[in-house]
Enzyme design. Structure first.
Site, mmCIF file in Angstrom:
data_model
loop_
_atom_site.group_PDB
_atom_site.id
_atom_site.type_symbol
_atom_site.label_atom_id
_atom_site.label_comp_id
_atom_site.label_asym_id
_atom_site.label_seq_id
_atom_site.Cartn_x
_atom_site.Cartn_y
_atom_site.Cartn_z
ATOM 1 N N ILE A 259 23.359 -79.662 -23.354
ATOM 2 C CA ILE A 259 23.840 -79.294 -24.696
ATOM 3 C C ILE A 259 22.890 -78.305 -25.342
ATOM 4 O O ILE A 259 23.281 -77.412 -26.078
ATOM 5 C CB ILE A 259 23.878 -80.513 -25.652
ATOM 6 C CG1 ILE A 259 24.535 -81.715 -25.022
ATOM 7 C CG2 ILE A 259 24.525 -80.156 -26.958
ATOM 8 C CD1 ILE A 259 24.325 -82.975 -25.862
ATOM 9 N N SER A 260 21.598 -78.513 -25.089
ATOM 10 C CA SER A 260 20.630 -77.664 -25.777
ATOM 11 C C SER A 260 19.344 -77.546 -24.963
ATOM 12 O O SER A 260 18.874 -78.513 -24.385
ATOM 13 C CB SER A 260 20.342 -78.272 -27.158
ATOM 14 O OG SER A 260 18.996 -78.140 -27.500
ATOM 15 N N GLY A 262 15.742 -76.418 -25.788
ATOM 16 C CA GLY A 262 14.807 -75.961 -26.815
ATOM 17 C C GLY A 262 13.432 -75.753 -26.210
ATOM 18 O O GLY A 262 13.246 -75.869 -25.010
ATOM 19 N N LYS A 263 12.492 -75.431 -27.101
ATOM 20 C CA LYS A 263 11.129 -75.218 -26.633
ATOM 21 C C LYS A 263 10.510 -76.534 -26.197
ATOM 22 O O LYS A 263 9.707 -76.589 -25.298
ATOM 23 C CB LYS A 263 10.294 -74.636 -27.788
ATOM 24 C CG LYS A 263 10.177 -73.131 -27.694
ATOM 25 C CD LYS A 263 9.026 -72.615 -28.523
ATOM 26 C CE LYS A 263 8.940 -73.358 -29.811
ATOM 27 N NZ LYS A 263 8.220 -72.998 -30.899
ATOM 28 N N VAL A 266 15.034 -80.719 -23.665
ATOM 29 C CA VAL A 266 16.332 -80.319 -23.138
ATOM 30 C C VAL A 266 17.256 -81.504 -23.378
ATOM 31 O O VAL A 266 16.876 -82.642 -23.109
ATOM 32 C CB VAL A 266 16.250 -80.034 -21.623
ATOM 33 C CG1 VAL A 266 17.573 -79.516 -21.104
ATOM 34 C CG2 VAL A 266 15.145 -79.049 -21.322
ATOM 35 N N ASP A 404 10.318 -82.515 -39.950
ATOM 36 C CA ASP A 404 10.965 -81.294 -39.451
ATOM 37 C C ASP A 404 12.400 -81.277 -39.976
ATOM 38 O O ASP A 404 13.340 -80.933 -39.265
ATOM 39 C CB ASP A 404 10.932 -81.264 -37.918
ATOM 40 C CG ASP A 404 11.314 -79.888 -37.362
ATOM 41 O OD1 ASP A 404 11.306 -78.912 -38.139
ATOM 42 O OD2 ASP A 404 11.634 -79.790 -36.168
HETATM 43 P P1 ADP Z 1 14.484 -80.249 -30.358
HETATM 44 O O1 ADP Z 1 13.186 -80.935 -30.566
HETATM 45 O O2 ADP Z 1 14.541 -79.478 -29.079
HETATM 46 O O3 ADP Z 1 14.952 -79.472 -31.563
HETATM 47 P P2 ADP Z 1 16.675 -82.038 -30.992
HETATM 48 O O4 ADP Z 1 16.544 -83.520 -31.011
HETATM 49 O O5 ADP Z 1 16.783 -81.348 -32.307
HETATM 50 O O6 ADP Z 1 15.505 -81.446 -30.108
HETATM 51 O O7 ADP Z 1 17.943 -81.682 -30.114
HETATM 52 C C1 ADP Z 1 18.325 -80.369 -29.850
HETATM 53 C C2 ADP Z 1 19.817 -80.200 -30.040
HETATM 54 O O8 ADP Z 1 20.512 -81.081 -29.181
HETATM 55 C C3 ADP Z 1 20.266 -80.557 -31.430
HETATM 56 O O9 ADP Z 1 20.227 -79.455 -32.276
HETATM 57 C C4 ADP Z 1 21.679 -81.032 -31.217
HETATM 58 O O10 ADP Z 1 22.574 -79.942 -31.190
HETATM 59 C C5 ADP Z 1 21.627 -81.636 -29.832
HETATM 60 N N1 ADP Z 1 21.458 -83.091 -29.921
HETATM 61 C C6 ADP Z 1 20.310 -83.787 -29.907
HETATM 62 N N2 ADP Z 1 20.530 -85.095 -29.981
HETATM 63 C C7 ADP Z 1 21.859 -85.256 -30.062
HETATM 64 C C8 ADP Z 1 22.728 -86.387 -30.161
HETATM 65 N N3 ADP Z 1 22.268 -87.625 -30.186
HETATM 66 N N4 ADP Z 1 24.055 -86.155 -30.196
HETATM 67 C C9 ADP Z 1 24.540 -84.898 -30.165
HETATM 68 N N5 ADP Z 1 23.785 -83.805 -30.066
HETATM 69 C C10 ADP Z 1 22.455 -83.970 -30.015
HETATM 70 MG MG MG Z 2 15.688 -79.942 -33.377
#
Ligand code: ADP
Ligand code: MG
Length: 515
Positions: A259-260, A262-263, A266, A404
Site C-alpha cells: 500500500i505504501s 515510506g522512508k 513499508v 507526528d
Molecule cells: P510511515 O511511518 O511510513 O508514514 P504509516 O503508518 O503512516 O507509516 O503508514 C504509511 C501509509 O500506509 C499510510 O499513509 C496509510 O496510507 C497506509 N496505512 C498504514 N496503516 C494502515 C492501516 N492500518 N490501514 C490502512 N492503511 C494504512
Molecule cells: Mg505516516
C-alpha cells in the site's frame, strides 16, 4: 469560545465493525487499563504485559516451523511459492546439518581442520540465529597476507655463473603466478596458496584467471538480479519469510500487495485468515514492516532514547533490535488508544519488526489521508472537533503525544477520522514531549483553518486546550520559550527527585504534581 467546553463533547460513539464485537480484543477489558502511574512507569510490568500479549496473540506462529508445516495440516495450498520456500529452507537446514556431521567426522581430533563453510546453504545472515551477530567486521587487517614476492630485476636475471636465474625460471614464475592470484576478485576463493610457497604453472594460472573472470561476471549478474527483486518486493528475504509464516500458519489468507513505501516503513494489505478459538482476525489487515536501515534508525532515535519506557533497553541494543522496539512502541501506543476508544487500527500481532493490524479501508483500498480527501464544510467541521477530542483523549487518557500528527497521518473512513502511525508517539513527560505536542497543534490548526473551519483554535489555544496548561504568551516565540521552560522544570525534577512530574491536569487547572 471555551475550548475545554468543546472538548467535553463525547467522542463519536460508533458500534464498530461486526467482527470487532466477536473479537476478544474488540471490547477492551476495563480492568486491565486502570493502573497507577507507578505501574505504568514500570519497565518490568511493560515487559510482562508484552510477553502476555504475545503469548496470547500468536502461539501458532511460533509453532509454525514445526507444527503445521511438518504435519501437513492447515497448509494453505494457494501459496505454493511460500510453501516451496519454506520447504527449501528446511531442506537447506538438513543439508547443512549433514555437512557439519561430515566436517566433524573428517576433522576428528586433528589440529588442522577442514571447513565446509562455503558449501553451506543457509548462511549466517539468512538464519534466525543471526540476531546478535556483529553487523560489520573490520577485515582490513589480514594476518595471513603474504609478503611481497621478490621480483627479478630489469636485466632479466639474478645471480652469477651457474647460479643465474632468469625470469623464465619455473620456480620464480610459479611463485609470481601464485602472487598474482591476489588480483582476482575478492569473492573468488583462492585458498591459502598465497601464504605458502606454492608454484603455479602458467597453464594452470591462465585457466584459473579465465575462471575467475567468468565467475566475477556471473556474480555481478546475480547481484543485480537480487537487488532488483529486493526493490520489487520492498522487503528483505528474512522479512518476507516472516510474512510467509503468517500466511502458512493460516493467520493471514493472502498478502495482496504493497500500500505504501515510506522512508521508515513499508505497508502491505492482506486478507485475514482463519479465526481460532481465542481470536478473530479482521477480514482485512495492514502489515507494517519497519525498515531496518541504519540511516532511518538515526533519524528516529531522538524519539526513543529519551522515552523512559525504552531508555534502559535502548543503550544495550543493536540497531536491528532498536527497530523492533519501534514496532513494539507502535503496538503499545495503538493498544492504549484502542482502550481509550480512539479510532485507530487494532493490533493483530507483532513479530519482530513486522506489525499486523486491522486495515482502515475496504476491498484493498486504504482510506484516504485527510490531506487527499475533499470534505464538505460540514464534514470538515465535524472532523475538526473529532480531532480536537482525540488529541485531548490521547493526552489525558492515553498519556501520549502523537508527535507526528498531521493530515498525512489521519485517515478518513466511515465518516470519521482515524489516527495512524504512532510509533514515534511519546508520553508528555518526554524531554521534548511538549514541543512535539506544540508541533502537532500547529499542523492540526493550520490544516483546519486553511480548510475553512472558522471555529478552529489557533495553535497556542489548541495546545492549552489539549494539555490543560494555561500559557498566556501571545506570540509563538514566547510561547515556545515557556514550553521549553516547562520541559526543563520537569527534567530538573527528575534529576533531583528521580521521578517525573505528572503532566495531567483536569479541566484547565494547572498541572498537578505527582507528589
Ligand atoms: P510511515 O511511518 O511510513 O508514514 P504509516 O503508518 O503512516 O507509516 O503508514 C504509511 C501509509 O500506509 C499510510 O499513509 C496509510 O496510507 C497506509 N496505512 C498504514 N496503516 C494502515 C492501516 N492500518 N490501514 C490502512 N492503511 C494504512
Ligand atoms: Mg505516516
Amino acid at each position: 469560545m471555551d475550548p475545554v467546553g468543546v472538548a467535553a463533547a463525547p467522542p463519536e460513539a460508533g458500534p464498530g465493525p461486526a467482527w470487532r464485537n466477536k473479537c476478544p480484543w474488540g471490547a477492551p477489558n476495563p480492568t486491565s487499563i486502570s493502573c497507577s502511574l507507578a505501574d505504568v512507569m514500570s519497565e518490568q510490568l511493560a515487559k510482562e504485559l508484552q510477553l502476555e500479549e504475545e503469548n496470547a496473540a500468536f502461539p501458532e506462529v511460533v509453532a509454525v516451523a514445526e507444527g503445521p508445516f511438518i504435519t501437513g495440516e492447515n497448509i494453505d495450498t494457494s501459496s505454493d511459492l511460500m510453501l516451496a520456500q519454506m520447504l527449501q529452507m528446511e531442506f537447506d537446514r538438513e543439508y547443512d546439518a549433514q555437512l557439519r556431521r561430515e566436517e566433524k567426522k573428517i576433522n576428528g581430533d586433528s589440529k588442522v581442520s577442514i571447513s565446509f563453510e562455503n558449501y553451506r546453504k543457509v548462511h549466517p545472515y539468512d538464519s534466525d540465529s543471526s540476531e546478535d551477530e556483529v553487523d560489520w567486521q573490520d577485515t582490513r587487517h589480514d594476518p595471513y597476507r603474504a609478503d611481497k614476492p621478490t621480483t627479478t630485476p630489469r636485466k632479466g636475471f639474478i645471480g652469477k655463473g651457474k647460479d643465474i636465474t632468469t625470469k623464465h625460471d619455473e620456480v620464480v614464475c610459479g611463485r609470481k603466478n601464485t602472487a598474482r592470484m591476489e588480483n582476482f576478485a575478492p569473492e573468488f576463493q583462492v585458498g591459502d596458496g598465497i601464504g605458502m610457497d606454492l608454484k603455479l604453472s602458467n597453464q594452470v594460472f591462465n585457466a584459473l584467471k579465465q575462471h575467475a573472470y567468468s565467475e566475477e561476471r556471473r556474480s555481478a549478474r546475480l547481484h543485480e538480479k537480487k537487488e532488483h527483486s529486493t526493490a520489487e518486493k520492498a522487503v528483505d528475504p528474512k522479512t518476507r519469510l516472516l510474512m510467509y509464516k503468517m500466511v502458512n500458519s493460516g493467520m493471514l489468507e493472502t498478502i495482496t500487495g504493497c500500500i505504501s513505501t515510506g522512508k521508515e516503513s513499508v505497508v502491505f494489505h492482506a486478507y485475514g485468515g482463519n479465526a481460532t478459538e481465542d481470536k478473530v482476525i479482521p477480514p482485512e489487515c495492514a502489515i507494517k514492516v519497519f525498515k531496518t536501515t541504519l540511516n532511518e534508525f538515526k533519524n528516529r532515535d531522538k524519539y526513543i532514547k529519551d522515552d523512559y519506557r525504552f531508555k534502559d533497553r535502548f543503550s544495550k541494543l543493536n540497531p536491528r533490535k532498536i527497530i523492533r522496539m519501534w514496532a513494539e512502541k507502535e503496538m503499545h501506543n495503538l493498544t492504549r488508544m484502542q482502550n481509550a476508544g480512539i479510532p485507530c487500527p487494532e493490533v493483530v500481532i507483532l513479530k519482530k519488526h513486522v506489525l499486523v493490524m486491522s486495515f482502515i479501508g475496504q476491498d484493498q483500498v486504504p482510506a484516504p489521508k485527510l490531506k487527499d480527501v475533499i470534505l464538505s464544510s460540514e464534514d470538515m467541521k465535524k472532523a475538526y472537533y473529532q480531532v480536537l477530542n482525540m488529541m485531548q483523549q490521547l493526552y489525558k487518557e492515553c498519556n501520549l503525544v502523537h508527535a507526528d500528527l498531521s493530515e498525512y497521518n489521519m485517515l478518513w473512513h466511515d465518516g470519521k477520522v482515524w489516527l495512524i502511525d504512532v510509533s514515534q508517539s511519546v508520553e508528555p513527560t518526554h524531554p521534548h514531549g511538549l514541543e512535539f505536542l506544540f508541533r502537532d497543534c500547529r499542523n492540526v490548526s493550520q490544516f483546519f483553518q486553511k480548510g475553512g473551519v472558522a471555529e478552529a483554535l489557533n495553535e497556542r489555544e489548541l495546545f492549552n486546550a489539549v494539555s490543560g496548561f494555561n500559557i498566556t504568551a501571545d506570540n509563538e516565540v514566547d510561547f515556545q520559550a515557556e514550553i521549553e521552560a516547562l520541559e526543563k522544570m520537569n527534567e530538573d525534577h527528575v534529576q533531583n527527585h528521580g521521578k517525573k512530574l505528572s503532566m495531567f491536569s483536569s479541566d484547565g487547572d494547572p498541572p498537578i504534581f505527582d507528589e
